[in-house]
Design an enzyme around this catalytic site. Structure first.
Site, PDB file in Angstrom:
ATOM      1  N   SER A 220       0.833  -1.194   0.000  1.00  0.00           N
ATOM      2  CA  SER A 220       0.000   0.000   0.000  1.00  0.00           C
ATOM      3  C   SER A 220       0.875   1.255   0.000  1.00  0.00           C
ATOM      4  O   SER A 220       1.649   1.463  -0.927  1.00  0.00           O
ATOM      5  CB  SER A 220      -0.950  -0.045   1.203  1.00  0.00           C
ATOM      6  OG  SER A 220      -1.939   0.958   1.114  1.00  0.00           O
ATOM      7  N   ASP A 346      -9.884  -3.171  -6.368  1.00  0.00           N
ATOM      8  CA  ASP A 346      -9.382  -2.486  -5.176  1.00  0.00           C
ATOM      9  C   ASP A 346      -9.949  -1.068  -5.114  1.00  0.00           C
ATOM     10  O   ASP A 346      -9.643  -0.233  -5.967  1.00  0.00           O
ATOM     11  CB  ASP A 346      -7.848  -2.442  -5.222  1.00  0.00           C
ATOM     12  CG  ASP A 346      -7.224  -1.845  -3.971  1.00  0.00           C
ATOM     13  OD1 ASP A 346      -7.973  -1.336  -3.109  1.00  0.00           O
ATOM     14  OD2 ASP A 346      -5.986  -1.887  -3.865  1.00  0.00           O
ATOM     15  N   HIS A 375      -8.069  -4.774  -1.411  1.00  0.00           N
ATOM     16  CA  HIS A 375      -6.872  -4.044  -0.994  1.00  0.00           C
ATOM     17  C   HIS A 375      -6.128  -4.865   0.054  1.00  0.00           C
ATOM     18  O   HIS A 375      -6.597  -5.047   1.172  1.00  0.00           O
ATOM     19  CB  HIS A 375      -7.262  -2.680  -0.424  1.00  0.00           C
ATOM     20  CG  HIS A 375      -6.082  -1.792  -0.130  1.00  0.00           C
ATOM     21  ND1 HIS A 375      -5.316  -1.222  -1.133  1.00  0.00           N
ATOM     22  CD2 HIS A 375      -5.523  -1.394   1.036  1.00  0.00           C
ATOM     23  CE1 HIS A 375      -4.357  -0.495  -0.587  1.00  0.00           C
ATOM     24  NE2 HIS A 375      -4.455  -0.589   0.728  1.00  0.00           N
TER      25      HIS A 375
END
Length: 412
Positions: A220, A346, A375
């Protein structure tokens, strides 16, 4: 009147008896209910196999890197089967922290000094029992970068440490300032655009074990920071290869996606509160420079960045910060092999913002796009307690870079 009551009671009794027996016979004895269950199951299975379980899309800017991945990482050519009862993106995202096991890992913590007088917390897993790399001086090192508010204790980090341990490698987790319990010595935390702390960490790792090959993995925001670092450094880095998971490539698009009503409710508000909690923990040192009361009233990540992050790192506006934090603008300058795993569903990194065309222009880049996964989800198997699809991609790529990295020296 007595006769009427008696008839009503008899009718009620007979009706109850009829319904009870019809339900019992209708659902299980006659086979009608069983047929419905089997029919629904068959229809759902067909839908799952046709629309959900699909092979990922592999995109690369050069044939050499593409072929390397196909040969050394067979998972890039295999069908990804998301957990059949939770393949939807939001469910995958929300469930992973709760359903995946946390492998037992004992870290050795190290605090290193930053140029501004601050300190950076590193958690090492030395893997001194490594049978394949018994010599510490040459034992391969994997640098791991967690997400926005993550630390070395996140399940996805622990799983990558476990995979590295199985390969015989050493791991070190770079915890962003102020998130892992250490004291914040200066009024500065972190952001996706600023890579000064990351540069300090990589230089420290290289000096600590100069003969050991080093690769990195970011998740991320950690992946965004790695991509921005590579875009700025070009070939001036010791990293042999990089893999990033669920990175947000265009911060404007990511933020807009997370501000949609449902995603704001499920994710944005929670992450904002986590960021504010970190600020609150270090309020005594931060309130000397920033309006913390104003920061604590933020209701979204965008508002938090407008009131805190962009100001801290000296950007004229929040848009300037978001533009600088977006890795999509620096991909053309990446000179180290980098594999990027994103799910098309996502909500943190919407599919239309995945930089397919930019990747096609750089032979050092490759994108692996799954239809599902959410995600940092990528759950698979009936009960996804252990290894996920993301973990398996990491293990295969790490092994390929460390053991076959010489094939990646010139990808142009």
């Amino acid at each position: 009147m007595i006769s009427l009551d008696l008839n009503f009671n008899i009718l009620t009794r007979d009706l109850s008896h009829y319904v009870e027996n019809q339900v019992k016979v209708g659902l299980f004895g006659s086979g009608v209910g069983l047929s419905l269950v089997l029919g629904f199951s068959a229809a759902y299975t067909c839908y799952y196999l046709i629309s959900v379980a699909k092979k990922p899309q592999l995109i690369s800017g050069g044939k050499k890197f593409y072929q390397f991945l196909r040969e050394q990482c067979p998972i890039v050519s295999e069908t990804y089967y998301p957990t059949f009862w939770c393949w939807e993106s939001r469910i995958q995202t929300l469930l992973r922290p709760f359903v995946t096991a946390k492998p037992g890992v004992v870290y050795r913590n190290e605090l290193i000094k930053a140029a501004d007088g601050g300190q950076i917390s590193l958690d090492w897993f030395d893997n001194d029992d490594s049978p394949s790399h018994p010599e510490p001086a040459t034992r391969p090192t994997v640098l791991l970068l967690p997400g926005l508010t993550g630390t070395s204790r996140e399940s996805y980090i622990l799983h990558m440490v476990q995979q590295s341990r199985d390969l015989g490698y050493r791991c070190v987790v770079f915890n962003n300032r102020g998130v892992s319990g250490e004291t914040l010595l200066t009024p500065r935390t972190y952001c996706a655009a600023n890579t000064e702390d990351l540069e300090t960490v990589i230089e420290h790792i290289q000096k600590t074990n100069e003969a050991a090959p080093v690769m990195a993995a970011g998740v991320s925001m950690g992946g965004m920071m790695l991509a921005n670092y590579l875009g700025r450094k070009g070939q001036e880095t010791c990293l042999k290869g990089v893999i990033v998971f669920s990175a947000g490539w265009d911060v404007f698009e990511c933020t807009a996606s997370l501000e949609k009503p449902l995603d704001r409710l499920l994710f944005n508000s929670y992450l904002t509160s986590c960021l504010q909690a970190s600020v609150h923990r270090h309020r005594p040192v931060l309130e000397k420079c920033y309006d913390i009361d104003h920061v604590m009233k933020a209701r979204t990540i965008r508002e938090f960045d407008e009131r805190f992050t962009s100001i801290m790192f000296g950007y004229p506006t929040n848009d300037d910060y978001y533009r600088d934090a977006s890795p999509v603008h620096k991909l053309k300058s990446v000179q180290v092999p980098m594999l990027c795993l994103n799910a098309a569903d996502d909500v943190f990194s919407p599919s239309h913002a995945i930089p397919v065309e930019a990747v096609k222009q750089n032979p050092n880049l490759a994108l692996l796009i799954t239809c599902h996964g959410g995600h940092i989800g990528f759950l698979e198997g009936l009960w996804p307690r252990h290894s996920t699809y993301m973990d398996r991609v990491f293990k295969q790529f790490a092994k390929a870079v460390i053991e076959q990295g010489s094939r990646l020296n010139d990808l142009s």
